[in-house]
Design a protein around this motif. Structure first.
Motif, PDB file in Angstrom:
ATOM      1  N   GLU A 584      22.048   8.851   2.425  1.00  0.00           N
ATOM      2  CA  GLU A 584      23.545   8.724   2.843  1.00  0.00           C
ATOM      3  C   GLU A 584      23.689   7.123   3.065  1.00  0.00           C
ATOM      4  N   TYR A 585      22.951   6.594   3.604  1.00  0.00           N
ATOM      5  CA  TYR A 585      22.997   5.111   4.071  1.00  0.00           C
ATOM      6  C   TYR A 585      23.078   4.395   2.874  1.00  0.00           C
ATOM      7  N   LEU A 586      22.353   4.696   1.651  1.00  0.00           N
ATOM      8  CA  LEU A 586      22.142   3.854   0.696  1.00  0.00           C
ATOM      9  C   LEU A 586      23.230   4.493  -0.562  1.00  0.00           C
ATOM     10  N   GLU A 587      24.125   5.455  -0.088  1.00  0.00           N
ATOM     11  CA  GLU A 587      25.399   5.956  -0.827  1.00  0.00           C
ATOM     12  C   GLU A 587      24.488   6.659  -2.253  1.00  0.00           C
ATOM     13  N   LEU A 588      23.361   7.095  -2.173  1.00  0.00           N
ATOM     14  CA  LEU A 588      22.748   7.866  -3.461  1.00  0.00           C
ATOM     15  C   LEU A 588      23.708   8.587  -4.259  1.00  0.00           C
ATOM     16  N   TYR A 589      24.622   9.680  -3.231  1.00  0.00           N
ATOM     17  CA  TYR A 589      25.597  10.426  -4.172  1.00  0.00           C
ATOM     18  C   TYR A 589      26.603   9.547  -5.057  1.00  0.00           C
ATOM     19  N   LYS A 590      26.778   8.150  -4.825  1.00  0.00           N
ATOM     20  CA  LYS A 590      27.463   7.393  -5.576  1.00  0.00           C
ATOM     21  C   LYS A 590      26.594   6.848  -6.902  1.00  0.00           C
ATOM     22  N   SER A 591      25.246   7.352  -6.949  1.00  0.00           N
ATOM     23  CA  SER A 591      24.454   6.951  -8.001  1.00  0.00           C
ATOM     24  C   SER A 591      24.723   5.508  -8.523  1.00  0.00           C
ATOM     25  N   GLU A 592      24.728   4.277  -7.532  1.00  0.00           N
ATOM     26  CA  GLU A 592      24.836   3.257  -8.227  1.00  0.00           C
ATOM     27  C   GLU A 592      23.802   2.423  -7.963  1.00  0.00           C
ATOM     28  N   GLY A 633      18.361  25.940  -1.728  1.00  0.00           N
ATOM     29  CA  GLY A 633      18.430  26.396  -0.498  1.00  0.00           C
ATOM     30  C   GLY A 633      19.450  26.136   0.452  1.00  0.00           C
ATOM     31  N   LYS A 634      19.515  24.761   0.891  1.00  0.00           N
ATOM     32  CA  LYS A 634      20.784  24.459   1.931  1.00  0.00           C
ATOM     33  C   LYS A 634      20.877  22.946   1.547  1.00  0.00           C
ATOM     34  N   GLY A 635      22.055  22.556   1.485  1.00  0.00           N
ATOM     35  CA  GLY A 635      22.332  20.986   1.250  1.00  0.00           C
ATOM     36  C   GLY A 635      23.835  20.658   1.248  1.00  0.00           C
ATOM     37  N   GLN A 636      23.905  19.529   0.552  1.00  0.00           N
ATOM     38  CA  GLN A 636      25.229  19.017   0.176  1.00  0.00           C
ATOM     39  C   GLN A 636      25.526  18.588  -1.184  1.00  0.00           C
ATOM     40  N   VAL A 637      26.561  18.798  -1.938  1.00  0.00           N
ATOM     41  CA  VAL A 637      26.627  18.400  -3.372  1.00  0.00           C
ATOM     42  C   VAL A 637      27.811  17.641  -3.586  1.00  0.00           C
ATOM     43  N   TRP A 638      27.688  16.542  -4.731  1.00  0.00           N
ATOM     44  CA  TRP A 638      28.711  15.691  -5.151  1.00  0.00           C
ATOM     45  C   TRP A 638      28.656  15.765  -6.667  1.00  0.00           C
ATOM     46  N   VAL A 639      30.057  15.500  -7.000  1.00  0.00           N
ATOM     47  CA  VAL A 639      30.389  15.189  -8.497  1.00  0.00           C
ATOM     48  C   VAL A 639      30.945  13.864  -8.371  1.00  0.00           C
ATOM     49  N   VAL A 700      24.922  15.230  -8.186  1.00  0.00           N
ATOM     50  CA  VAL A 700      23.989  14.640  -6.865  1.00  0.00           C
ATOM     51  C   VAL A 700      23.897  15.742  -6.009  1.00  0.00           C
ATOM     52  N   LEU A 701      22.559  16.227  -5.582  1.00  0.00           N
ATOM     53  CA  LEU A 701      22.400  17.229  -4.502  1.00  0.00           C
ATOM     54  C   LEU A 701      21.569  16.703  -3.377  1.00  0.00           C
ATOM     55  N   LEU A 702      21.797  16.847  -2.388  1.00  0.00           N
ATOM     56  CA  LEU A 702      20.819  16.583  -1.091  1.00  0.00           C
ATOM     57  C   LEU A 702      20.281  17.909  -0.674  1.00  0.00           C
ATOM     58  N   GLU A 703      19.012  18.428  -1.111  1.00  0.00           N
ATOM     59  CA  GLU A 703      18.496  19.527  -0.931  1.00  0.00           C
ATOM     60  C   GLU A 703      17.808  19.441   0.484  1.00  0.00           C
ATOM     61  N   GLU A 704      18.012  20.269   1.432  1.00  0.00           N
ATOM     62  CA  GLU A 704      17.362  20.344   2.635  1.00  0.00           C
ATOM     63  C   GLU A 704      16.132  20.871   2.867  1.00  0.00           C
ATOM     64  N   LEU A 705      16.459  22.106   2.343  1.00  0.00           N
ATOM     65  CA  LEU A 705      15.080  23.358   2.464  1.00  0.00           C
ATOM     66  C   LEU A 705      14.121  23.385   1.250  1.00  0.00           C
ATOM     67  N   GLY A 706      14.858  23.246   0.133  1.00  0.00           N
ATOM     68  CA  GLY A 706      13.927  23.377  -0.974  1.00  0.00           C
ATOM     69  C   GLY A 706      14.537  24.448  -2.156  1.00  0.00           C
TER      70      GLY A 706
END
Length: 834
Positions: A584-592, A633-639, A700-706
């Motif tokens: 999150e800190y690196l803003e991977l969801y922006k994929s820059e 499993g569980k997480g957050q997703v961005w487009v 981009v997805l942050l998968e928390e559980l698997g």
């Protein structure tokens, strides 16, 4: 033609929802109704929340609402979307409603509840010294007054109140405060009086309302919220009977089945309200939409806010709910003038059958009701006999002829029982397109900090992230390392991942009803030093209840337990904390920052704390899109850097509790009618078309559980199967009447089928006039069937967006003259752009 039919003809031709844009009007009220430019009005309203869809589709959603018979669009104003920065264009939304010729009810609040994060309050409000929300507290009242004035001034600057030529005819201050006022003591009562006087002082020139507020002081109108409001009475004889939230269904929570409300019961509730003197009714929701990003409230509210509304999450008509309510609105509108002029007269036919009729110089209208939840009835009214199905209301705009019964659904249906049945295309994401990044367990940055004791999560993270790391170490001797050990963790919510020596050890979580939980899990500790990393996860800040703003979250007790006793209490020792994920800190969801991503064919699946990235092209067509995340499993997703929402398909609903079919008869509540028991609460996640480029979109997805990202698909709708069925003996829906005749006896029922805008009827799959059997999707010819009906219907309908066929032997032939016949049609609609 007698006077009744002449009046009805005039009403049908000249009535409508439109008003002249830019024309100043006055809005007042009396004991019967809202009074708009000197005329009492009977108004149908529907809730649409501007942040729960995108501006590009506002016009279509609003037009479909108008087509469904609405006069008013109701929306909350979401404080956290306007301060400290404006993230959504409320002015544009109100003007879009105005362009459609509809009115607006602006529910400024500023508390909204709405299953929205923190009830709509901005989190910075919580950190003002000495503040207490929703009570007679100087700091809170100061901020609330500033916000109310800001929104009112914004609307006045754009001339959007009715007296300025705009569409806003109502405003609301506070929201359902009467449900929690008891918890605030005398401060609550004083706060209500202050909120009311502050609202009035803003001089909006339109009436203010307070919903669920029995002690709303004059001139504020107190209104009803609930599944039924026919027994509601305003707190003053000078105020009209208004219903601001009629729940069309209920919200979805992770780990819960999907609630739905049968349209027969919803229509029954509406008819009962107008039968007993109501003149303003609002559906909550008419279009629910989506909780994008982290906007969903808590605890554990899902990303979908579909709400079983007449327009589904993607903006499609939910049939037969949308159509049956449209027919109901048309029927009640035929009674408008008499309903807003006269008071009802009550007649009892028996223990559970009754009538309310309105009689005066403008005519006569009647509602005949059977409120028995199991037995049908026959009643005599005005020397005529009427059949009343159980739990239904019949509407007679002339006190003679029934033009609508709430239990008789003649509107078009779709194949599925409780939603919109569609054809879909699923597009897989190529295996080679995936890249990934492994999130570090525990402390990852220099901005970590150490404190004694276990910190409350919300006050620590300030809601900049769902995540808070709690990290410590434990040193054990040889004897202790050989014991059977358990870690006992107590949390106020909402979920928790435990890592022992950087390896995943356990996962715990609460539920929507009670987010707090205890995680007791066996652990293995090595001789010497061991690390404990606990990742506490929020799933929406609480949005409802007394003092909800001070409800805590996160871990409050950690104990190491042996076979018989507590070996160590970690609750008061020093812990090192890290807010959020490094990604999150690196803003991977922006994929820059592409250097952080690993690419290859050997994708690490079913691992916790993994970031995944892929690119995809937008599927052809204009239809809405969804991500199928059933494999995750569980997480957050961005487009493309925009938050689609939280996902949690691994949290299954209970396997029991669903009734199929659900009997609409009898009092409804949110647990009565459920579906998808034993299934994930949500697998499809809405991706707005306007967020996409033709090619190269980044997921981009942050998968928390698997989970397994290679099985993710993109889903789009390409078509829909629809059905309609009507008998010669059925009541023609009001908008089908031949307006040149207006003769109940002369007008034949019709079967009308209609596709979504931009779709057309591509095939007629079944048509039978006579005694067709079965139900939508399973029709068959009965013992009596007219010839060539299928070819006639195909010729009339194929290639068109809609068509109608009279249910008439003179048109379709008469295969069995002595039998009451019906016409059944099943057709396929296809997206023209797919």
């Amino acid at each position: 033609m007698d006077l009744f039919y002449f009046f009805l003809f005039v009403l049908l031709v000249f009535s409508g929802h439109n008003y002249e844009k830019g024309s100043a009007i006055t809005v007042t009220y009396d004991d019967r109704a809202l009074v708009i430019d000197g005329q009492r009005r009977l108004l149908f309203s529907g809730s649409i929340h501007y942040p729960r869809t995108t501006p590009e589709v506002w016009p279509e959603i609003i037009q479909k609402s108008k087509d469904g018979g609405l006069d008013v669009i109701e929306t909350y104003v979401f404080w956290n979307y306007h301060e400290p920065e404006r993230r959504f264009d409320l002015v544009k939304f109100v003007k879009t409603v105005q362009d459609a010729g509809l009115y607006v009810h602006l529910r400024i609040g500023p508390y909204v509840c709405a299953e929205w994060n923190y009830g709509g309050f901005p989190i910075w409000l919580h950190f003002i010294d000495g503040i207490q929300f929703r009570t007679t507290n100087a700091a809170f009242k100061s901020e609330m007054e500033i916000f109310l004035a800001k929104i009112v001034n914004l609307m006045q600057d754009e001339k959007l109140f009715a007296s300025e030529g705009g569409p806003i005819i109502l405003a609301q201050v506070e929201n359902e405060y009467g449900n929690v006022e008891w918890a605030y003591g005398i401060g609550g009562k004083l706060y209500v009086e202050w909120a009311a006087s502050t609202a009035v002082s803003l001089n909006t020139t339109v009436p203010w309302v307070m919903c669920q507020q029995e002690d709303a002081p004059d001139p504020i109108i107190n209104t009803c919220n609930g599944f039924y409001c026919d027994e509601f009475t305003p707190n003053s004889r000078s105020k009209p009977k208004m219903w601001t939230e009629n729940y069309s269904g209920w919200f979805q929570a992770f780990g819960s089945p999907t609630p739905f409300r049968p349209v027969e019961d919803l229509a029954f509730a509406v008819a009962r309200f107008f039968e007993t003197g109501g003149t303003f009714q609002n559906y909550y929701m008419y279009f629910g939409g989506t909780n994008f990003g982290r906007t969903a409230g808590g605890p554990l509210i899902a990303s979908s806010y579909d709400y079983d509304a007449p327009l589904d999450e993607y903006g499609y008509l939910r049939q037969p709910k949308w159509g049956h309510l449209r027919n109901l609105h048309n029927a009640i509108k035929q009674c408008e003038k008499i309903l807003v002029t006269e008071d009802p007269t009550y007649i009892s036919f028996g223990a559970k059958t009754e009538a309310h009729y309105y009689n005066g110089s403008d005519g006569c209208a009647a509602f005949l009701a059977n409120i028995d939840d199991s037995s049908d009835a026959n009643v005599t009214f005005n020397e005529r006999s009427y059949f009343l199905p159980a739990w239904s209301v019949s509407i007679l705009p002339d006190c003679k002829n029934v033009i609508f019964n709430t239990a008789k659904v003649s509107a078009q249906q779709s194949i599925s029982a409780h939603g919109t049945s569609t054809f879909v295309k699923e597009y897989s994401l190529a295996l080679s397109s995936w890249s990934w990044h492994k999130e570090q367990v525990g402390i990852w940055g220099r901005n970590s900090f150490t404190k004694p004791g276990l910190l409350e999560q919300i006050n620590t993270t300030r809601d900049v992230s769902d995540f808070l790391w709690y990290t410590t170490s434990v040193n054990v001797d040889e004897k202790l390392s050989s014991e059977d050990l358990y870690l006992d963790v107590e949390s106020l919510g909402h979920a928790l991942l435990l890592f022992v020596n950087k390896k995943p050890a356990a996962f715990g979580y609460g539920n929507h009803e009670d987010a707090s939980f205890t995680l007791k899990t066996p652990i293995v500790l090595n001789q010497g030093n061991n690390t404990l990393d606990l990742l506490s996860m929020m799933i929406g800040l609480q949005n409802y209840g007394p003092w909800f703003d001070i409800a805590g979250a996160g871990i409050f007790s950690v104990m190491l337990v042996g076979s018989a006793n507590i070996l160590k209490d970690f609750s008061s020792i020093e812990w090192t904390y890290q807010i959020g994920m490094e990604g999150e800190y690196l803003e991977l969801y922006k994929s820059e920052n592409n250097s952080l991503w690993v690419t290859g064919n050997d994708i690490p699946n079913n691992q916790s704390l993994m970031w995944y990235k892929a690119t995809f092209d937008a599927p052809e067509g204009n239809s809405p899109l969804a991500l199928n995340l059933a494999s995750m499993g569980k997480g957050q997703v961005w487009v493309n850097g925009l938050g689609i929402g939280r996902y949690w398909p691994a949290y299954l609903a209970p396997a029991a509790g669903c009734a199929d079919p659900c009997d609409y008869r009898g009092t409804y509540d949110a647990q009565k009618c459920l579906k998808n028991c034993g299934q994930p609460s949500q697998t499809l996640y809405h991706v707005p078309r306007s967020w996409l480029n033709p090619t190269g979109n980044v997921l981009v997805l942050l998968e928390e559980l698997g989970g397994d990202p290679t099985k993710i698909t993109i889903v789009t709708r390409t078509g829909q199967q629809i059905c309609s069925h009507a008998s010669e003996s059925d009541i023609p829906p009001v908008d089908f009447w031949d307006k040149n005749k207006l003769d109940f006896e002369a007008v034949s029922p019709e079967v009308r089928i209609s596709c979504e805008r931009g779709w057309q009827i591509s095939s007629v799959d079944f048509a039978s006039f006579g005694t067709p059997q079965g139900k939508c999707g399973l029709y068959s010819h009965g013992s009596c069937s007219a010839k060539d009906v299928l070819s006639l219907v195909r010729k009339t309908c194929v290639g068109h967006e809609s068509c109608s066929i009279p249910v008439s032997a003179s048109v379709l032939g008469d295969p069995c003259p002595s039998v009451v016949k019906s016409l059944a049609i099943q057709a396929t609609c296809t997206d023209l752009y797919t």
